[in-house]
Scaffold this active site. Structure first.
Site, PDB file in Angstrom:
ATOM      1  N   ARG A   1      10.342  60.949  33.939  1.00 12.20           N
ATOM      2  CA  ARG A   1      10.140  60.556  35.347  1.00 12.20           C
ATOM      3  C   ARG A   1       9.033  59.507  35.410  1.00 12.20           C
ATOM      4  O   ARG A   1       7.951  59.744  35.942  1.00 12.20           O
ATOM      5  CB  ARG A   1       9.791  61.773  36.217  1.00 12.20           C
ATOM      6  CG  ARG A   1      10.737  62.962  36.155  1.00 12.20           C
ATOM      7  CD  ARG A   1      12.181  62.680  36.400  1.00 12.20           C
ATOM      8  NE  ARG A   1      12.684  62.628  37.754  1.00 12.20           N
ATOM      9  CZ  ARG A   1      13.029  63.660  38.504  1.00 12.20           C
ATOM     10  NH1 ARG A   1      12.838  64.877  38.090  1.00 12.20           N
ATOM     11  NH2 ARG A   1      13.550  63.496  39.708  1.00 12.20           N
TER      12      ARG A   1
ATOM     13  N   GLN B   1      12.803  54.740  36.915  1.00  9.16           N
ATOM     14  CA  GLN B   1      13.261  55.108  38.259  1.00  9.16           C
ATOM     15  C   GLN B   1      14.689  54.630  38.560  1.00  9.16           C
ATOM     16  O   GLN B   1      15.461  55.340  39.196  1.00  9.16           O
ATOM     17  CB  GLN B   1      12.317  54.557  39.314  1.00  9.16           C
ATOM     18  CG  GLN B   1      11.363  55.632  39.797  1.00  9.16           C
ATOM     19  CD  GLN B   1      10.293  55.111  40.721  1.00  9.16           C
ATOM     20  OE1 GLN B   1      10.154  53.912  40.918  1.00  9.16           O
ATOM     21  NE2 GLN B   1       9.532  56.021  41.277  1.00  9.16           N
TER      22      GLN B   1
ATOM     23  N   ASP C   1      17.260  57.068  37.227  1.00  8.47           N
ATOM     24  CA  ASP C   1      16.967  58.480  37.459  1.00  8.47           C
ATOM     25  C   ASP C   1      18.062  59.137  38.304  1.00  8.47           C
ATOM     26  O   ASP C   1      18.005  59.132  39.532  1.00  8.47           O
ATOM     27  CB  ASP C   1      15.595  58.562  38.142  1.00  8.47           C
ATOM     28  CG  ASP C   1      15.086  59.974  38.231  1.00  8.47           C
ATOM     29  OD1 ASP C   1      15.899  60.910  38.123  1.00  8.47           O
ATOM     30  OD2 ASP C   1      13.874  60.146  38.415  1.00  8.47           O
TER      31      ASP C   1
ATOM     32  N   SER D   1      17.054  61.912  40.789  1.00  6.79           N
ATOM     33  CA  SER D   1      16.522  61.456  42.076  1.00  6.79           C
ATOM     34  C   SER D   1      17.629  60.946  42.990  1.00  6.79           C
ATOM     35  O   SER D   1      17.674  61.303  44.163  1.00  6.79           O
ATOM     36  CB  SER D   1      15.506  60.329  41.875  1.00  6.79           C
ATOM     37  OG  SER D   1      14.358  60.836  41.280  1.00  6.79           O
TER      38      SER D   1
ATOM     39  N   TYR E   1       6.445  67.819  37.337  1.00  7.70           N
ATOM     40  CA  TYR E   1       7.234  69.004  37.652  1.00  7.70           C
ATOM     41  C   TYR E   1       6.340  70.192  37.967  1.00  7.70           C
ATOM     42  O   TYR E   1       5.147  70.209  37.650  1.00  7.70           O
ATOM     43  CB  TYR E   1       8.127  69.370  36.466  1.00  7.70           C
ATOM     44  CG  TYR E   1       9.315  68.464  36.309  1.00  7.70           C
ATOM     45  CD1 TYR E   1      10.334  68.484  37.249  1.00  7.70           C
ATOM     46  CD2 TYR E   1       9.424  67.602  35.232  1.00  7.70           C
ATOM     47  CE1 TYR E   1      11.438  67.669  37.111  1.00  7.70           C
ATOM     48  CE2 TYR E   1      10.534  66.778  35.085  1.00  7.70           C
ATOM     49  CZ  TYR E   1      11.539  66.818  36.036  1.00  7.70           C
ATOM     50  OH  TYR E   1      12.623  66.015  35.893  1.00  7.70           O
TER      51      TYR E   1
HETATM   52  P1  NAD Z   1      12.571  69.732  41.224  1.00  9.26           P
HETATM   53  O1  NAD Z   1      14.000  69.602  41.653  1.00  9.26           O
HETATM   54  O2  NAD Z   1      12.286  70.048  39.791  1.00  9.26           O
HETATM   55  O3  NAD Z   1      11.846  70.848  42.121  1.00  9.26           O
HETATM   56  C1  NAD Z   1      11.832  70.736  43.535  1.00  9.26           C
HETATM   57  C2  NAD Z   1      10.463  71.058  44.065  1.00  9.26           C
HETATM   58  O4  NAD Z   1      10.249  72.474  44.011  1.00  9.26           O
HETATM   59  C3  NAD Z   1       9.297  70.429  43.317  1.00  9.26           C
HETATM   60  O5  NAD Z   1       8.556  69.644  44.221  1.00  9.26           O
HETATM   61  C4  NAD Z   1       8.502  71.629  42.806  1.00  9.26           C
HETATM   62  O6  NAD Z   1       7.098  71.404  42.795  1.00  9.26           O
HETATM   63  C5  NAD Z   1       8.874  72.692  43.819  1.00  9.26           C
HETATM   64  N1  NAD Z   1       8.613  74.068  43.374  1.00  9.26           N
HETATM   65  C6  NAD Z   1       8.786  74.623  42.144  1.00  9.26           C
HETATM   66  N2  NAD Z   1       8.410  75.908  42.145  1.00  9.26           N
HETATM   67  C7  NAD Z   1       8.005  76.198  43.414  1.00  9.26           C
HETATM   68  C8  NAD Z   1       7.517  77.380  44.064  1.00  9.26           C
HETATM   69  N3  NAD Z   1       7.337  78.524  43.404  1.00  9.26           N
HETATM   70  N4  NAD Z   1       7.210  77.299  45.367  1.00  9.26           N
HETATM   71  C9  NAD Z   1       7.387  76.148  46.054  1.00  9.26           C
HETATM   72  N5  NAD Z   1       7.821  75.000  45.507  1.00  9.26           N
HETATM   73  C10 NAD Z   1       8.128  75.028  44.204  1.00  9.26           C
HETATM   74  O7  NAD Z   1      11.756  68.432  41.644  1.00  9.26           O
HETATM   75  P2  NAD Z   1      12.181  66.903  41.620  1.00  9.26           P
HETATM   76  O8  NAD Z   1      12.703  66.495  42.924  1.00  9.26           O
HETATM   77  O9  NAD Z   1      13.044  66.672  40.437  1.00  9.26           O
HETATM   78  O10 NAD Z   1      10.779  66.204  41.418  1.00  9.26           O
HETATM   79  C11 NAD Z   1       9.940  66.601  40.356  1.00  9.26           C
HETATM   80  C12 NAD Z   1       8.775  65.666  40.216  1.00  9.26           C
HETATM   81  O11 NAD Z   1       9.160  64.423  39.654  1.00  9.26           O
HETATM   82  C13 NAD Z   1       8.073  65.307  41.511  1.00  9.26           C
HETATM   83  O12 NAD Z   1       6.707  65.237  41.246  1.00  9.26           O
HETATM   84  C14 NAD Z   1       8.581  63.947  41.839  1.00  9.26           C
HETATM   85  O13 NAD Z   1       7.695  63.225  42.668  1.00  9.26           O
HETATM   86  C15 NAD Z   1       8.626  63.381  40.447  1.00  9.26           C
HETATM   87  N6  NAD Z   1       9.522  62.229  40.367  1.00  9.26           N
HETATM   88  C16 NAD Z   1       9.061  61.097  39.754  1.00  9.26           C
HETATM   89  C17 NAD Z   1       9.901  60.012  39.626  1.00  9.26           C
HETATM   90  C18 NAD Z   1       9.450  58.778  38.969  1.00  9.26           C
HETATM   91  O14 NAD Z   1       8.278  58.474  38.949  1.00  9.26           O
HETATM   92  N7  NAD Z   1      10.358  58.036  38.367  1.00  9.26           N
HETATM   93  C19 NAD Z   1      11.201  60.079  40.108  1.00  9.26           C
HETATM   94  C20 NAD Z   1      11.615  61.260  40.708  1.00  9.26           C
HETATM   95  C21 NAD Z   1      10.779  62.339  40.824  1.00  9.26           C
END
Ligand code: NAD
Length: 374
Positions: free
Chosen positions: A120, A125, A128, A131, A226
């Site tokens: 990530r 991006q 991804d 996303s 994550y």
């Molecule tokens: P995900 O699908 O893995 O999880 C969804 C959300 O659930 C996350 O925000 C996580 O913190 C939350 N979560 C997990 N356990 C929990 C709990 N017990 N209670 C409440 N919430 C809980 O997440 P995602 O959408 O794949 O995103 C993961 C990370 O990757 C984020 O920080 C996102 O900003 C980052 N991201 C970065 C890029 C990039 O820079 N290229 C692109 C996409 C996402």
């Protein structure tokens, strides 16, 4: 060099590459082959591909001929038997759950790139897929909830009486959760959000929602953005805080996931019992167990007058745009493993190529997947 676009299993409406995106590969002197009718459910028919010089073939022909095969879901064992030695598969294969399958593919000498394992990072991006598809899921979760919910979302003051706005609670503010916040706000709901990562507070607030704070979350700064598993003490505090909000909520969208692990249970039966009749839960984490104890994957159930929708494949309900975005991600990734002249060039010094490569040269090469196989 030949790239094959495979038809997905019957439950899947998306296709890995739409005609426009596929056409840009033909400009690199690559032969692109389409499995017959593979795009029909995304309204991308064989003739649309044909106008881009892409012909439709039977599945078995593509499996035998293609150097790179594009799919979204894993291939069957019979499919894999037919592949050329050293064939390359590009798709979303969930290797942290399907590690035995990865072992089998390694033994067949297949090179597997699983796009759900792309790091990530900022550079990654545009590739991804998690996303691009989660964004659709977050939007569609709210639209689905509005469809089921027996009341309005926005506030109304009319001659026939006033309507108060719906209260939406979103658990997990990753990509899907944040899009759910934005969509629910556009429909006029009052939105509360909870996530174990305090880093998302600002993003949540900038979308006009309230962030529920629970102190003492485990440090997730080294987990690549994550979530990580939490302590029992934290989980108890969190449950109390969620219970207070859930009893007042009309709609709950749950998206909480931890990569490679079962989804955390955030909503107990006691909390469900305290919910208002007619409330709706959309559980996007259902494929990894769900965030409630009652969630059933791919089913909509009634529990004590609360509707619980278990659907982790909401992107499939918007097949045209989901395929368009997925295909663009794939196209961007392919540029890392093929030259301008259209030849395969696997550069494992590239962190994206190395990060999402699961099997190569007869071995499972991804460390996390290797450790799961033991
Ligand atoms: P995900 O699908 O893995 O999880 C969804 C959300 O659930 C996350 O925000 C996580 O913190 C939350 N979560 C997990 N356990 C929990 C709990 N017990 N209670 C409440 N919430 C809980 O997440 P995602 O959408 O794949 O995103 C993961 C990370 O990757 C984020 O920080 C996102 O900003 C980052 N991201 C970065 C890029 C990039 O820079 N290229 C692109 C996409 C996402």
């Amino acid at each position: 060099m030949t790239i094959g676009i495979l038809k997905e299993p019957a439950y899947e409406t998306r296709i890995s590459l739409l005609p426009e995106a596929a056409a840009s590969l033909t400009k690199q002197n690559i032969i692109v082959q389409l499995e017959k009718n593979a795009g029909a459910l995304a309204y991308a028919f064989n003739d649309a591909y044909q106008t881009k010089n892409i012909q439709a073939f039977e599945r078995s022909e593509i499996l035998k001929q293609a150097d790179i095969l594009l799919s979204i879901n894993p291939l069957s064992e019979e499919d894999v038997q037919q592949l050329k030695p050293n064939a390359i598969l590009v798709g979303v294969y969930q290797p942290l759950f399907n590690y035995d399958l990865m072992k089998q593919w390694a033994e067949k000498n297949i090179t597997t790139f699983s796009l759900d394992m792309i790091p990530r990072t900022t550079r990654a991006q545009s590739m991804d897929v998690l996303s691009s598809q989660a964004n659709i899921a977050g939007y569609k979760a709210v639209v689905e909830a509005a469809n089921i919910y027996p009341r309005y979302f926005p506030m109304f003051i009319t001659a026939a009486g006033s309507i108060t706005p719906a209260k939406v609670l979103i658990l997990g503010a990753g990509v899907a959760g944040l899009q759910a916040v934005a969509t629910a706000r556009r429909l006029g709901a009052v939105v509360e959000v909870f996530d174990t990562r305090p880093a998302v507070k600002e993003e949540v607030m900038s979308l006009g929602a309230k962030f529920i704070e629970v102190e003492g979350a485990a440090d997730a700064s080294k987990a690549g953005g994550y979530a990580v598993e939490q302590t029992e003490e934290y989980k108890q505090k969190q449950q109390q805080r969620i219970a207070d909000s859930i009893a007042k909520a009309d709609i709950v969208i749950t998206t909480a996931q931890i990569p490679g692990k079962k989804a955390p249970i955030l909503i107990t039966d006691e909390m469900l019992n305290a919910m208002k009749p007619g409330s709706v839960i959309i559980d996007i984490a259902s494929a990894t167990g769900g965030n409630t104890l009652q969630t059933k994957n791919n089913e909509t159930i009634q529990y004590n007058n609360v509707t619980i929708v278990g659907n982790s494949n909401l992107a499939s309900t918007l097949p045209s745009d989901a395929s368009k975005l997925y295909g663009k991600n794939v196209l961007n990734f392919l540029q890392l493993i093929i030259t301008k002249e259209g030849n395969i060039n696997l550069n494992f010094d590239d962190d994206i190529v190395a990060g999402c490569c699961i099997t190569h040269n007869g071995k499972v090469v991804n460390e996390r997947v290797k450790s799961l196989i033991g």
